[in-house]
Design a protein around this motif. Structure first.
Motif, PDB file in Angstrom:
ATOM      1  N   GLU A   5      20.646 -39.079  58.635  1.00 56.75           N
ATOM      2  CA  GLU A   5      21.159 -40.438  58.468  1.00 56.75           C
ATOM      3  C   GLU A   5      20.828 -40.908  57.052  1.00 56.75           C
ATOM      4  O   GLU A   5      19.666 -41.057  56.688  1.00 56.75           O
ATOM      5  N   VAL A   6      21.882 -41.096  56.277  1.00 58.68           N
ATOM      6  CA  VAL A   6      21.710 -41.580  54.899  1.00 58.68           C
ATOM      7  C   VAL A   6      22.071 -43.059  54.897  1.00 58.68           C
ATOM      8  O   VAL A   6      22.943 -43.489  55.645  1.00 58.68           O
ATOM      9  N   ALA A   7      21.372 -43.860  54.095  1.00 54.95           N
ATOM     10  CA  ALA A   7      21.747 -45.276  53.978  1.00 54.95           C
ATOM     11  C   ALA A   7      21.727 -45.710  52.528  1.00 54.95           C
ATOM     12  O   ALA A   7      20.873 -45.284  51.751  1.00 54.95           O
ATOM     13  N   PHE A   8      22.714 -46.526  52.172  1.00 58.32           N
ATOM     14  CA  PHE A   8      22.761 -47.129  50.839  1.00 58.32           C
ATOM     15  C   PHE A   8      22.729 -48.638  51.011  1.00 58.32           C
ATOM     16  O   PHE A   8      23.428 -49.180  51.881  1.00 58.32           O
ATOM     17  N   PHE A   9      21.904 -49.292  50.202  1.00 53.51           N
ATOM     18  CA  PHE A   9      21.827 -50.761  50.305  1.00 53.51           C
ATOM     19  C   PHE A   9      21.339 -51.390  49.004  1.00 53.51           C
ATOM     20  O   PHE A   9      20.744 -50.713  48.172  1.00 53.51           O
ATOM     21  N   PRO A  10      21.575 -52.689  48.847  1.00 53.30           N
ATOM     22  CA  PRO A  10      21.138 -53.390  47.638  1.00 53.30           C
ATOM     23  C   PRO A  10      19.617 -53.556  47.663  1.00 53.30           C
ATOM     24  O   PRO A  10      19.011 -53.420  48.721  1.00 53.30           O
ATOM     25  N   PRO A  11      19.020 -53.867  46.501  1.00 54.03           N
ATOM     26  CA  PRO A  11      17.584 -54.182  46.481  1.00 54.03           C
ATOM     27  C   PRO A  11      17.266 -55.192  47.583  1.00 54.03           C
ATOM     28  O   PRO A  11      18.028 -56.134  47.802  1.00 54.03           O
ATOM     29  N   VAL A  12      16.149 -54.981  48.279  1.00 55.33           N
ATOM     30  CA  VAL A  12      15.834 -55.772  49.463  1.00 55.33           C
ATOM     31  C   VAL A  12      15.326 -57.159  49.077  1.00 55.33           C
ATOM     32  O   VAL A  12      14.749 -57.347  48.011  1.00 55.33           O
ATOM     33  N   THR A  13      15.571 -58.122  49.954  1.00 58.18           N
ATOM     34  CA  THR A  13      15.227 -59.517  49.644  1.00 58.18           C
ATOM     35  C   THR A  13      14.622 -60.233  50.848  1.00 58.18           C
ATOM     36  O   THR A  13      14.887 -61.415  51.070  1.00 58.18           O
ATOM     37  N   GLY A  14      13.823 -59.513  51.630  1.00 57.29           N
ATOM     38  CA  GLY A  14      13.191 -60.163  52.785  1.00 57.29           C
ATOM     39  C   GLY A  14      11.952 -60.948  52.408  1.00 57.29           C
ATOM     40  O   GLY A  14      11.661 -61.159  51.236  1.00 57.29           O
ATOM     41  N   GLY A  15      11.228 -61.377  53.420  1.00 59.86           N
ATOM     42  CA  GLY A  15       9.958 -62.083  53.231  1.00 59.86           C
ATOM     43  C   GLY A  15      10.092 -63.529  52.873  1.00 59.86           C
ATOM     44  O   GLY A  15      11.169 -64.012  52.604  1.00 59.86           O
ATOM     45  N   VAL A  59      21.419 -63.031  48.289  1.00 59.51           N
ATOM     46  CA  VAL A  59      20.327 -63.320  47.349  1.00 59.51           C
ATOM     47  C   VAL A  59      20.010 -62.051  46.558  1.00 59.51           C
ATOM     48  O   VAL A  59      19.996 -60.956  47.103  1.00 59.51           O
ATOM     49  N   GLU A  60      19.777 -62.214  45.243  1.00 58.08           N
ATOM     50  CA  GLU A  60      19.392 -61.075  44.403  1.00 58.08           C
ATOM     51  C   GLU A  60      17.873 -60.936  44.396  1.00 58.08           C
ATOM     52  O   GLU A  60      17.154 -61.934  44.467  1.00 58.08           O
ATOM     53  N   GLN A  61      17.392 -59.696  44.293  1.00 56.62           N
ATOM     54  CA  GLN A  61      15.948 -59.483  44.226  1.00 56.62           C
ATOM     55  C   GLN A  61      15.390 -60.078  42.936  1.00 56.62           C
ATOM     56  O   GLN A  61      16.017 -59.985  41.885  1.00 56.62           O
ATOM     57  N   LYS A  62      14.222 -60.700  43.064  1.00 54.29           N
ATOM     58  CA  LYS A  62      13.593 -61.303  41.886  1.00 54.29           C
ATOM     59  C   LYS A  62      12.734 -60.288  41.156  1.00 54.29           C
ATOM     60  O   LYS A  62      12.025 -59.504  41.761  1.00 54.29           O
ATOM     61  N   ASP A  63      12.754 -60.351  39.821  1.00 50.78           N
ATOM     62  CA  ASP A  63      11.893 -59.479  39.022  1.00 50.78           C
ATOM     63  C   ASP A  63      10.435 -59.701  39.371  1.00 50.78           C
ATOM     64  O   ASP A  63       9.638 -58.766  39.412  1.00 50.78           O
ATOM     65  N   SER A  64      10.084 -60.977  39.649  1.00 46.14           N
ATOM     66  CA  SER A  64       8.679 -61.295  39.918  1.00 46.14           C
ATOM     67  C   SER A  64       8.175 -60.587  41.176  1.00 46.14           C
ATOM     68  O   SER A  64       7.017 -60.204  41.260  1.00 46.14           O
ATOM     69  N   THR A 106       9.488 -55.829  48.548  1.00 46.06           N
ATOM     70  CA  THR A 106      10.261 -54.879  47.738  1.00 46.06           C
ATOM     71  C   THR A 106      10.614 -53.602  48.475  1.00 46.06           C
ATOM     72  O   THR A 106      11.394 -52.799  47.964  1.00 46.06           O
ATOM     73  N   SER A 107      10.041 -53.376  49.663  1.00 47.10           N
ATOM     74  CA  SER A 107      10.333 -52.098  50.311  1.00 47.10           C
ATOM     75  C   SER A 107      10.863 -52.198  51.742  1.00 47.10           C
ATOM     76  O   SER A 107      11.409 -51.216  52.247  1.00 47.10           O
ATOM     77  N   ALA A 108      10.726 -53.333  52.401  1.00 43.09           N
ATOM     78  CA  ALA A 108      11.248 -53.425  53.767  1.00 43.09           C
ATOM     79  C   ALA A 108      12.716 -53.847  53.706  1.00 43.09           C
ATOM     80  O   ALA A 108      13.076 -54.813  53.035  1.00 43.09           O
TER      81      ALA A 108
END
Lengths: 89, 152, 152, 89
Positions: free
Chosen positions: D79-89, C134-139, C117-119
């Motif tokens: 440096e400002v950045a705007f981005f969508p909710p992250v989806t890594g991992g 891909v959209e972020q999941k609520d879970s 959720t933060s990286a």
């Protein structure tokens, strides 16, 4: 060999218990209906270190390789085991 | 899959097997326990691991089955070593492959915690001043009981 | 230690590094995430991973530092891949070496949950019918928030 | 180049935002005291897709590569950045 000789359970000991009793297994006669408590009583009657270990409430019990209690019923040829709290992992 | 052996194990091999059997699932959690370089005694030189052959495997298979009822478990592997171990040696491996990250962690930790209090292994510490059976820690009992509470 | 790379990683190598740097500690927990063979779309053929170079490393280093304040952490390693990934590929590795089993599990899961959720990584699913962020999941959000609650 | 030209922040866009705006960064003038909200307002004034994205409350904000909020203060060359909710991992 008479019929009576078949009415025994094998009792196995592990780790500290095996060392303190200086044996890894004994055959204990039972008369049905019997429970683990009866086996403990028979062993305790041997006195000294046997009585001591049989009175130790921390000793764990297994019957036919599954965890059991003093009230677990026994039938001839069952495998009973007594051992100290486990310390693997 | 439960393996009790004297030989060392190879994490990479175990991981590959989990990855293969999980086919297409997303999460693999592993735990490896090592023999610590300090124990109840200061001059510990190694460990000896005794177990109850047959019962050990049954108990751990039971834990894997229980984990599979509580969480998504696609594959689980447990290896526990017995016999003589040196300080720093690998002693236990638990690996779980799941479709979900949280399930992989939970199942892996549950199996490991429960193994500590229910699988019939006994550690003897070997030291220069004599050998010594390790006593069960209260913390291990508590950690294992947590899982029962969570289920209630 | 945080590594962002396009190349694949070798679990065995990462584990060995954790084991070496933990010297004498007892517990190593690892998590590996794989690209699933199904996603939001049915005909997904792979993923493309974009990230925010520099910030990604800082955020994850921060998570490792936070984990070290909350639990016993002797060594932690995180690898996250970027660029094009195929189905079933390894995508992320988190490994923690600790003196205590519970701490190894907790720190490993915390880093992984918080990373989600933060990286600043973004997954694009590549499919025969077109690409798709891909959209972020609520879970994932919920799982990460749990750690803040536990701290309170 | 006059002094005023130095009073800008770099704004970076990532992932879906970068694609929708068709740019990965723009320079935005600020006059101190300034916050991220001021930058969002300047960008929204460009209209259409810019206004839309700047109004999206799910958009995440970073300032100098650390998570930030609309109230985070800015100074020139940040440096400002705007981005969508992250989806890594």
């Amino acid at each position: 060999m008479n019929d009576q000789s078949h009415a025994t359970v094998t009792v196995r000991f592990f780790a500290r218990l095996r060392e303190q009793l200086d044996t890894d297994s004994v055959a204990v006669p039972i008369s049905e209906p019997a429970t683990v408590a009866d086996v403990l009583k028979t062993l305790a009657d041997r006195g000294s270190v046997w009585a001591e270990l049989c009175a130790d409430s921390r000793v764990m019990i297994a019957v036919n390789q599954a965890m059991a209690k003093t009230t677990t019923p026994l039938k001839p040829r069952d495998e009973v085991a007594f051992f100290p709290p486990v310390t693997g992992g | 899959m439960v393996i009790i052996q004297a030989a060392d194990f190879d994490l990479a091999e175990e991981y590959q097997k989990l990855r293969n059997s999980g086919n297409g699932t997303g999460a693999i959690a592993t735990f490896t326990g090592l023999v610590r370089d300090h124990g109840d005694l200061d001059d510990v030189t190694g460990l000896f691991l005794e177990h109850y052959p047959g019962m050990t495997e049954q108990v751990i298979e039971g834990l894997i089955t229980e984990a599979g009822k509580r969480w998504d478990v696609r594959a689980a592997r447990v290896i526990h070593r017995i016999g003589s171990l040196a300080l720093g040696d690998q002693i236990v491996f638990v690996g779980v492959c799941s479709a979900h990250r949280g399930d992989a962690f939970a199942a892996c930790q549950f199996i490991m915690d429960a193994l500590k209090t229910s699988a019939p292994f006994w550690k003897k510490e070997l030291s220069r001043s004599g050998d010594h059976w390790v006593e069960q820690k209260d913390s291990d009992r508590t950690q294992s009981e947590q899982w029962h509470k969570r289920q209630e």
